[in-house]
Design a protein around this motif. Structure first.
Motif, PDB file in Angstrom:
ATOM      1  N   THR A  19       0.679  -1.261  -0.098  1.00  8.46           N
ATOM      2  CA  THR A  19       0.066   0.032   0.012  1.00  8.46           C
ATOM      3  C   THR A  19       1.043   1.224  -0.028  1.00  8.46           C
ATOM      4  O   THR A  19       0.121   2.376  -0.126  1.00  8.46           O
ATOM      5  CB  THR A  19      -0.915   0.057   1.204  1.00  8.46           C
ATOM      6  OG1 THR A  19      -0.373  -0.017   2.552  1.00  8.46           O
ATOM      7  CG2 THR A  19      -1.933  -1.207   1.176  1.00  8.46           C
ATOM      8  N   THR A  20       2.059   1.226   0.014  1.00  7.24           N
ATOM      9  CA  THR A  20       3.098   2.261  -0.104  1.00  7.24           C
ATOM     10  C   THR A  20       2.807   3.108  -1.362  1.00  7.24           C
ATOM     11  O   THR A  20       2.748   2.311  -2.383  1.00  7.24           O
ATOM     12  CB  THR A  20       4.509   1.867   0.286  1.00  7.24           C
ATOM     13  OG1 THR A  20       4.648   1.054   1.286  1.00  7.24           O
ATOM     14  CG2 THR A  20       5.508   3.044   0.516  1.00  7.24           C
ATOM     15  N   SER A  21       2.786   4.347  -1.313  1.00  9.97           N
ATOM     16  CA  SER A  21       2.706   5.055  -2.656  1.00  9.97           C
ATOM     17  C   SER A  21       4.083   4.864  -3.571  1.00  9.97           C
ATOM     18  O   SER A  21       5.229   4.628  -2.977  1.00  9.97           O
ATOM     19  CB  SER A  21       2.742   6.548  -2.541  1.00  9.97           C
ATOM     20  OG  SER A  21       3.608   7.177  -2.181  1.00  9.97           O
ATOM     21  N   GLU A  24       6.682   7.406  -2.959  1.00  5.91           N
ATOM     22  CA  GLU A  24       7.569   7.309  -1.582  1.00  5.91           C
ATOM     23  C   GLU A  24       8.600   6.055  -2.019  1.00  5.91           C
ATOM     24  O   GLU A  24       9.750   6.392  -1.643  1.00  5.91           O
ATOM     25  CB  GLU A  24       6.522   6.802  -0.488  1.00  5.91           C
ATOM     26  CG  GLU A  24       7.369   6.665   0.714  1.00  5.91           C
ATOM     27  CD  GLU A  24       6.725   6.003   1.833  1.00  5.91           C
ATOM     28  OE1 GLU A  24       7.107   5.390   2.925  1.00  5.91           O
ATOM     29  OE2 GLU A  24       5.626   6.484   2.111  1.00  5.91           O
ATOM     30  N   TYR A  37       6.647  15.415  -5.144  1.00  2.00           N
ATOM     31  CA  TYR A  37       5.483  15.197  -4.714  1.00  2.00           C
ATOM     32  C   TYR A  37       4.763  16.972  -4.680  1.00  2.00           C
ATOM     33  O   TYR A  37       5.614  17.718  -4.346  1.00  2.00           O
ATOM     34  CB  TYR A  37       5.705  15.080  -3.046  1.00  2.00           C
ATOM     35  CG  TYR A  37       4.510  15.175  -2.263  1.00  2.00           C
ATOM     36  CD1 TYR A  37       3.684  14.030  -2.334  1.00  2.00           C
ATOM     37  CD2 TYR A  37       4.024  16.339  -1.823  1.00  2.00           C
ATOM     38  CE1 TYR A  37       2.390  14.037  -1.495  1.00  2.00           C
ATOM     39  CE2 TYR A  37       2.858  16.271  -1.047  1.00  2.00           C
ATOM     40  CZ  TYR A  37       2.105  15.083  -0.748  1.00  2.00           C
ATOM     41  OH  TYR A  37       0.792  15.188  -0.249  1.00  2.00           O
ATOM     42  N   GLY A  40      -0.535  15.332  -3.938  1.00  2.00           N
ATOM     43  CA  GLY A  40      -0.715  13.905  -3.409  1.00  2.00           C
ATOM     44  C   GLY A  40      -2.377  13.602  -3.521  1.00  2.00           C
ATOM     45  O   GLY A  40      -2.841  12.983  -3.038  1.00  2.00           O
ATOM     46  N   CYS A  47       4.064  14.465  -9.814  1.00  2.00           N
ATOM     47  CA  CYS A  47       4.427  12.974  -9.531  1.00  2.00           C
ATOM     48  C   CYS A  47       4.315  12.029 -10.879  1.00  2.00           C
ATOM     49  O   CYS A  47       4.486  10.748 -10.763  1.00  2.00           O
ATOM     50  CB  CYS A  47       3.731  12.521  -8.408  1.00  2.00           C
ATOM     51  SG  CYS A  47       2.046  12.172  -8.727  1.00  2.00           S
ATOM     52  N   CYS A  59       1.884   9.638  -6.703  1.00  2.00           N
ATOM     53  CA  CYS A  59       1.405   9.836  -5.573  1.00  2.00           C
ATOM     54  C   CYS A  59       0.289   9.018  -5.092  1.00  2.00           C
ATOM     55  O   CYS A  59       0.089   8.746  -3.712  1.00  2.00           O
ATOM     56  CB  CYS A  59       0.957  11.378  -5.285  1.00  2.00           C
ATOM     57  SG  CYS A  59      -0.532  11.754  -6.369  1.00  2.00           S
ATOM     58  N   THR A  60      -0.455   8.382  -5.972  1.00  2.00           N
ATOM     59  CA  THR A  60      -1.606   7.612  -5.467  1.00  2.00           C
ATOM     60  C   THR A  60      -1.450   6.374  -5.820  1.00  2.00           C
ATOM     61  O   THR A  60      -2.522   5.341  -5.706  1.00  2.00           O
ATOM     62  CB  THR A  60      -3.038   8.273  -5.803  1.00  2.00           C
ATOM     63  OG1 THR A  60      -2.968   8.380  -7.267  1.00  2.00           O
ATOM     64  CG2 THR A  60      -3.329   9.675  -5.109  1.00  2.00           C
ATOM     65  N   CYS A  61      -0.695   5.888  -6.641  1.00  2.00           N
ATOM     66  CA  CYS A  61      -0.551   4.638  -7.063  1.00  2.00           C
ATOM     67  C   CYS A  61       0.476   3.808  -6.021  1.00  2.00           C
ATOM     68  O   CYS A  61       1.287   4.149  -5.341  1.00  2.00           O
ATOM     69  CB  CYS A  61       0.588   4.486  -8.522  1.00  2.00           C
ATOM     70  SG  CYS A  61       0.939   2.939  -9.088  1.00  2.00           S
ATOM     71  N   GLU A  62      -0.246   2.678  -5.663  1.00  2.00           N
ATOM     72  CA  GLU A  62       0.269   1.714  -4.786  1.00  2.00           C
ATOM     73  C   GLU A  62       1.212   0.740  -5.047  1.00  2.00           C
ATOM     74  O   GLU A  62       1.060   0.448  -6.383  1.00  2.00           O
ATOM     75  CB  GLU A  62      -0.837   0.925  -4.039  1.00  2.00           C
ATOM     76  CG  GLU A  62      -1.809   1.661  -3.198  1.00  2.00           C
ATOM     77  CD  GLU A  62      -2.899   0.876  -2.531  1.00  2.00           C
ATOM     78  OE1 GLU A  62      -3.086  -0.321  -2.714  1.00  2.00           O
ATOM     79  OE2 GLU A  62      -3.633   1.595  -1.565  1.00  2.00           O
TER      80      GLU A  62
END
Length: 158
Positions: A19-21, A24, A37, A40, A47, A59-62
């Motif tokens: 689940t980490t973006s 990140e 970033y 978000g 991003c 930013c929202t892609c897991e």
């Protein structure tokens, strides 16, 4: 959990929850700082990366959703010694002012030129519509994408 993916043509394994973006992971685990970033919330495009050649908000892609897939960041386009034609065109047109938005814009422009080597101005505007730039460099950015398209059509390596 180790997740396998390919980033800029290199196989990578990242020890992070699924689940980490992706943002990140790129910045904090792989040290790829070109992807920025911004908001978000998929509102600014800073991003943007390519996942299997498709523009994707990092930013929202897991991380779990890119297992086994190809991720390309701005670092994967070219090098200072051999810039991608898009990068060279942006330099030639002085298309960046602060530059914060440019990595995402470059990635969306690459996706556009990969699928449409001869885009109209309207095609370019539509492809870059999801990107915010507060510096007022829009016309130079559009000219740079047009210049890169011409360069690629004339045989410059991608």
């Amino acid at each position: 959990m180790n997740i396998a993916l390919t980033v800029n043509g290199k196989a990578r394994s990242v020890g992070a929850p699924g689940t980490t973006s992706l943002l990140e992971v790129l910045r904090n685990h792989l040290g790829l700082m070109g992807t920025r970033y911004g908001c978000g919330l998929e509102q600014c495009g800073c991003c943007m990366v390519l996942v299997d050649d498709q523009p994707t908000y990092a930013c929202t892609c897991e991380l779990g959703s890119v297992t086994g897939r190809q991720v390309t960041t701005v670092e994967g386009l070219g090098t200072p010694a051999a810039p991608h034609p898009l990068q060279q065109a942006f330099l030639d047109e002085q298309a960046g002012q602060c530059g914060y938005c440019l990595s995402g814009i470059l990635m969306s422009a690459k996706a556009l030129l990969d699928r449409n080597p001869n885009p109209s101005r309207a095609d370019i505007v539509a492809a870059l519509d999801k990107h915010l730039c507060r510096c007022g460099a829009h016309q130079r950015i559009l000219r740079a994408v047009e210049r890169a398209a011409a360069s690629l059509r004339n045989g410059s390596p991608a």
